[in-house]
Write a protein that holds these residues in place. Sequence first.
Motif, PDB file in Angstrom:
ATOM      1  N   MET A   1      44.811  31.078  27.335  1.00  0.00           N
ATOM      2  CA  MET A   1      43.657  31.435  26.535  1.00  0.00           C
ATOM      3  C   MET A   1      44.064  32.359  25.381  1.00  0.00           C
ATOM      4  SD  MET A   1      40.554  30.801  26.352  1.00  0.00           S
ATOM      5  CE  MET A   1      39.145  31.338  25.506  1.00  0.00           C
ATOM      6  N   PHE A   2      44.936  33.322  25.692  1.00  0.00           N
ATOM      7  CA  PHE A   2      45.373  34.235  24.632  1.00  0.00           C
ATOM      8  C   PHE A   2      46.186  33.507  23.565  1.00  0.00           C
ATOM      9  CE2 PHE A   2      44.599  37.642  27.803  1.00  0.00           C
ATOM     10  CZ  PHE A   2      43.736  38.409  27.035  1.00  0.00           C
ATOM     11  N   ALA A   3      46.901  32.456  23.954  1.00  0.00           N
ATOM     12  CA  ALA A   3      47.674  31.691  22.968  1.00  0.00           C
ATOM     13  C   ALA A   3      46.741  30.988  21.987  1.00  0.00           C
ATOM     14  CB  ALA A   3      48.571  30.682  23.673  1.00  0.00           C
ATOM     15  N   LEU A   4      45.624  30.469  22.477  1.00  0.00           N
ATOM     16  CA  LEU A   4      44.655  29.818  21.605  1.00  0.00           C
ATOM     17  C   LEU A   4      44.018  30.825  20.649  1.00  0.00           C
ATOM     18  CD1 LEU A   4      43.051  27.267  20.887  1.00  0.00           C
ATOM     19  CD2 LEU A   4      41.399  27.952  22.612  1.00  0.00           C
ATOM     20  N   HIS A  43      49.785  36.851  26.235  1.00  0.00           N
ATOM     21  CA  HIS A  43      50.028  35.524  26.789  1.00  0.00           C
ATOM     22  C   HIS A  43      51.402  35.458  27.452  1.00  0.00           C
ATOM     23  CE1 HIS A  43      50.138  31.178  27.148  1.00  0.00           C
ATOM     24  NE2 HIS A  43      51.293  31.181  26.530  1.00  0.00           N
ATOM     25  N   LEU A  44      52.405  36.029  26.808  1.00  0.00           N
ATOM     26  CA  LEU A  44      53.757  36.017  27.372  1.00  0.00           C
ATOM     27  C   LEU A  44      53.865  36.873  28.627  1.00  0.00           C
ATOM     28  CD1 LEU A  44      55.921  36.097  24.134  1.00  0.00           C
ATOM     29  CD2 LEU A  44      55.536  34.167  25.689  1.00  0.00           C
ATOM     30  N   MET A  45      52.980  37.872  28.757  1.00  0.00           N
ATOM     31  CA  MET A  45      52.942  38.679  29.973  1.00  0.00           C
ATOM     32  C   MET A  45      52.319  37.908  31.133  1.00  0.00           C
ATOM     33  SD  MET A  45      51.954  42.573  28.838  1.00  0.00           S
ATOM     34  CE  MET A  45      50.796  42.633  30.151  1.00  0.00           C
ATOM     35  N   GLY A  46      51.605  36.842  30.832  1.00  0.00           N
ATOM     36  CA  GLY A  46      51.004  36.056  31.892  1.00  0.00           C
ATOM     37  C   GLY A  46      49.506  36.266  32.031  1.00  0.00           C
ATOM     38  N   LEU A  47      48.919  37.093  31.201  1.00  0.00           N
ATOM     39  CA  LEU A  47      47.480  37.313  31.281  1.00  0.00           C
ATOM     40  C   LEU A  47      46.754  36.127  30.661  1.00  0.00           C
ATOM     41  CD1 LEU A  47      47.253  41.056  30.258  1.00  0.00           C
ATOM     42  CD2 LEU A  47      47.163  40.074  32.539  1.00  0.00           C
ATOM     43  N   PRO A  53      50.172  30.470  41.050  1.00  0.00           N
ATOM     44  CA  PRO A  53      51.036  29.805  42.022  1.00  0.00           C
ATOM     45  C   PRO A  53      50.420  29.868  43.422  1.00  0.00           C
ATOM     46  CG  PRO A  53      51.976  31.890  41.354  1.00  0.00           C
ATOM     47  CD  PRO A  53      50.763  31.650  40.488  1.00  0.00           C
ATOM     48  N   LEU A  54      50.779  28.886  44.235  1.00  0.00           N
ATOM     49  CA  LEU A  54      50.282  28.866  45.608  1.00  0.00           C
ATOM     50  C   LEU A  54      50.948  29.970  46.416  1.00  0.00           C
ATOM     51  CD1 LEU A  54      50.389  25.022  46.298  1.00  0.00           C
ATOM     52  CD2 LEU A  54      48.384  26.422  45.823  1.00  0.00           C
ATOM     53  N   LYS A  55      50.156  30.681  47.179  1.00  0.00           N
ATOM     54  CA  LYS A  55      50.691  31.762  48.025  1.00  0.00           C
ATOM     55  C   LYS A  55      50.681  31.275  49.467  1.00  0.00           C
ATOM     56  CE  LYS A  55      49.115  35.315  44.928  1.00  0.00           C
ATOM     57  NZ  LYS A  55      48.276  36.475  44.719  1.00  0.00           N
ATOM     58  N   ARG A  56      51.829  31.303  50.094  1.00  0.00           N
ATOM     59  CA  ARG A  56      51.941  30.836  51.480  1.00  0.00           C
ATOM     60  C   ARG A  56      52.406  31.927  52.372  1.00  0.00           C
ATOM     61  NH1 ARG A  56      53.672  24.650  51.407  1.00  0.00           N
ATOM     62  NH2 ARG A  56      52.577  24.101  49.528  1.00  0.00           N
TER      63      ARG A  56
END
Length: 56
Positions: A1-4, A43-47, A53-56
């Motif tokens: 979203m931040f990239a857009l 965005h590069l930070m991952g926000l 990811p799946l947490k198992r």
Amino acid sequence: MFALIAAVLFLLALVFDIAGVALGGVVTVGTLTTAGLLCVALHLMGLGASWSPLKR
């Protein structure tokens, strides 16, 4: 979203720079570019990612 959001801000900065437009003393090409860089950094930070990811 931040990239857009960053892409839209960079597009506005480019159009304003080409047209020579400034919206007052606050919104200039420099502030739009800085806001775009902030969005790219977030965005590069991952926000704002739409997946997790799946947490198992």
